[in-house]
Design a protein around this motif. Structure first.
Motif, PDB file in Angstrom:
ATOM      1  N   GLY A  84      -8.245   0.267   1.445  1.00  0.00           N
ATOM      2  CA  GLY A  84      -7.662  -0.895   2.642  1.00  0.00           C
ATOM      3  C   GLY A  84      -8.854  -1.178   3.496  1.00  0.00           C
ATOM      4  O   GLY A  84      -9.316  -0.647   3.857  1.00  0.00           O
ATOM      5  N   TYR A 103       0.715  -0.987   0.135  1.00  0.00           N
ATOM      6  CA  TYR A 103       0.063   0.122   0.357  1.00  0.00           C
ATOM      7  C   TYR A 103       0.872   0.664  -0.111  1.00  0.00           C
ATOM      8  O   TYR A 103       1.112   1.469   0.899  1.00  0.00           O
ATOM      9  CB  TYR A 103      -0.749   0.036   0.358  1.00  0.00           C
ATOM     10  CG  TYR A 103      -1.638   1.399   1.546  1.00  0.00           C
ATOM     11  CD1 TYR A 103      -2.414   1.920   1.222  1.00  0.00           C
ATOM     12  CD2 TYR A 103      -0.549   2.041   2.578  1.00  0.00           C
ATOM     13  CE1 TYR A 103      -2.228   3.181   1.683  1.00  0.00           C
ATOM     14  CE2 TYR A 103      -0.623   2.686   3.250  1.00  0.00           C
ATOM     15  CZ  TYR A 103      -2.173   3.883   2.935  1.00  0.00           C
ATOM     16  OH  TYR A 103      -2.536   5.304   3.380  1.00  0.00           O
ATOM     17  N   LEU A 119      -6.445   3.288  -4.429  1.00  0.00           N
ATOM     18  CA  LEU A 119      -7.291   3.385  -3.084  1.00  0.00           C
ATOM     19  C   LEU A 119      -8.041   4.460  -2.408  1.00  0.00           C
ATOM     20  O   LEU A 119      -7.035   5.952  -1.738  1.00  0.00           O
ATOM     21  CB  LEU A 119      -6.292   2.599  -1.895  1.00  0.00           C
ATOM     22  CG  LEU A 119      -5.568   1.028  -2.322  1.00  0.00           C
ATOM     23  CD1 LEU A 119      -4.587   0.647  -1.073  1.00  0.00           C
ATOM     24  CD2 LEU A 119      -6.914   0.459  -2.726  1.00  0.00           C
ATOM     25  N   ASN A 135      -5.603  -5.781   1.435  1.00  0.00           N
ATOM     26  CA  ASN A 135      -5.384  -4.955   0.249  1.00  0.00           C
ATOM     27  C   ASN A 135      -5.935  -5.576  -0.804  1.00  0.00           C
ATOM     28  O   ASN A 135      -5.086  -6.213  -1.271  1.00  0.00           O
ATOM     29  CB  ASN A 135      -3.108  -3.991   1.091  1.00  0.00           C
ATOM     30  CG  ASN A 135      -3.173  -3.684  -0.609  1.00  0.00           C
ATOM     31  OD1 ASN A 135      -4.023  -2.971  -1.135  1.00  0.00           O
ATOM     32  ND2 ASN A 135      -1.805  -3.201  -0.883  1.00  0.00           N
ATOM     33  N   ALA A 160      -2.585   0.607  -4.506  1.00  0.00           N
ATOM     34  CA  ALA A 160      -1.970  -0.852  -4.469  1.00  0.00           C
ATOM     35  C   ALA A 160      -1.868  -0.671  -5.170  1.00  0.00           C
ATOM     36  O   ALA A 160      -1.651  -0.850  -6.572  1.00  0.00           O
ATOM     37  CB  ALA A 160      -3.559  -1.252  -4.301  1.00  0.00           C
TER      38      ALA A 160
END
Ligand code: FAD
Length: 398
Positions: free
Chosen positions: A200, A44, A70, A213, A102
């Motif tokens: 996430g 992430y 994200l 994730n 991600a």
């Protein structure tokens, strides 16, 4: 004789090598592997990484390679509360809403290395640094092994970007474990996981947590972070992973139809810090300087940003005086100013993870105060200075 030797071609080393080469300096980037090796990582990238990656011309390649935006995080407490937190609407680059990314390290790390090489850094693979070369009380180069031969390289500055277990850090001084955080992580790829969209997710258990994730449309990267004393070593890490995940309330259901795509990998202890961040002729960036915990996922941000800070501290000296060795004495203070407030804040979050009742109170407080939550996300996402994340401000200022 190089201007700069960068040890380690991970995110920190590649960013430093790219920036220094772009400035016109002669840089060699050494790595013990032939190509960036696989890393145990949640994969992430916090929103704060994006402007830095854009600055070295990498952001569009990451998007082309399949990096997935994200929008924020969803936190699930052990008591069953759910907190949805998005990044600030105006915090992104070019006026766009802030987003994390991600992306698999197997894609990110080679792209970073390509960028450093394109900017002019010379990459020396399969070079394992084992020692520093000292001259007149300062670091004058590195000593290492390549294809069975011991070789010395000399430079005006050595940057240790060789990650956890850094040889450069150990040769410069002591590396200390965190006084009370003693954790281990298990990270694996799973298919068939039930997910919540482009976010996430953090699942809090009783003094452990899991991070989910959605790394590709099919694959989910899942990390479990547990106390080392609760970790029973076993050959069957997939079984251990699933048994541990089953103790975390919300995560158990998400994995009901999941299957491990490859066995999880294990890494620990997680938290440590190098006591000495610079010597005459050398400095440490990224994980070589220290690491706390993957909970707020800023390891890659710290790698990229500490590379930027290091370059800011040394580049004008290296360009002006073309032969003298560098003495990066401003770097430790700049590093501490940037990262210590976030470490202190994250250590307090870890305290809340350890005390589930406190975590419940904090989550319900944040759910009632959206402005505070938005500020927290800006700080956790590395969009505002971490010193603005002081606990009293978060809890009492609306
Ligand atoms: C369980 C876990 C989950 C994580 N999840 C996230 C996340 O989701 N998001 C995030 O931002 N961060 C995360 N991190 C942290 C992140 O992975 C690291 O902070 C990041 O990789 C640090 O980059 P680096 O360049 O400093 O070091 P590294 O990526 O470790 O690179 C170091 C390089 O140095 C080379 N090297 C090592 N020793 C030598 C030597 N002696 N000679 C020559 N070369 C050498 C290695 O081959 C490697 O290429 C996580 C960490 C853990 C432990």
């Amino acid at each position: 004789m190089w201007d700069v030797i960068v040890v380690g071609a991970g995110p920190a080393g590649c960013t430093a090598a790219a920036l220094l080469s772009r400035a016109g300096l002669r840089v060699t980037l050494l790595d013990k592997s032939a190509a960036p090796p696989p890393k145990v990582c949640g994969e992430y990238l916090s929103p704060g990484c994006l402007p830095i990656l854009d600055g070295i011309g990498l952001l569009s390649s990451l998007r082309d390679a399949g990096a997935r935006p994200l929008n924020g995080m969803v936190i699930h407490t052990a008591g069953g509360r759910t907190l949805e937190a998005t990044y600030p609407r105006d915090g992104g680059i070019q006026g766009l809403p802030a987003r994390g990314l991600a992306i698999r390290r197997a894609l990110l790390d080679p792209l970073l290395l390509d960028t450093a090489i394109k900017q002019g850094a010379e990459f020396a693979p399969n070079f394992q640094v084992s020692d520093l070369v000292w001259k007149d009380g300062r670091v004058a180069g590195v000593r290492g092994r390549r294809r069975g031969q011991m070789i010395n390289h000399r430079a005006r500055l050595v940057i240790g970007a060789d990650g956890r277990n850094s040889a450069v850090a150990r040769r410069m001084g002591t590396v200390q474990p965190h006084p009370w955080l003693d954790k281990i992580a298990l990270v694996g790829y799973f298919a068939g996981v039930e997910r919540s969209g482009a976010v996430g997710e953090i699942f809090l258990g009783r003094d452990l947590y899991g991070i989910l994730n959605p790394i590709t449309p099919e694959l989910t990267n899942i990390g479990l972070v547990v106390n080392r004393r609760d970790f029973a070593a076993t050959a069957d890490l997939t079984r251990l992973f699933l048994e541990t995940a089953a103790t975390v309330p919300g995560l158990r259901n998400r994995l009901a139809r999941a299957r491990a795509v490859q066995p999880p990998r294990c890494l620990g202890p997680l938290a440590y810090r190098s006591r000495r961040l610079a010597a005459r002729g050398a400095l440490l960036i990224g994980d070589a300087a220290g690491f706390l915990d993957p909970f707020t996922g800023e390891g890659i941000y710290a790698a990229l940003r500490s590379a930027e800070i290091a370059v800011e501290c040394v580049v004008s000296f290296l360009l002006t005086d073309c032969t003298a060795p560098a003495d990066p004495q401003d770097f430790p203070l700049a590093w501490r100013r940037e990262f210590l407030p976030k470490w202190r804040f994250c250590a307090k979050l870890q305290y809340a993870v350890r005390h589930p009742a406190l975590a419940e109170c904090l989550v319900s407080h944040l759910a009632r105060h959206p402005a505070l939550l938005s500020r927290l996300m800006a700080g956790v996402g590395d969009l505002i200075p971490a010193r603005e994340l002081a606990w009293h401000r978060l809890l009492f200022r609306r």
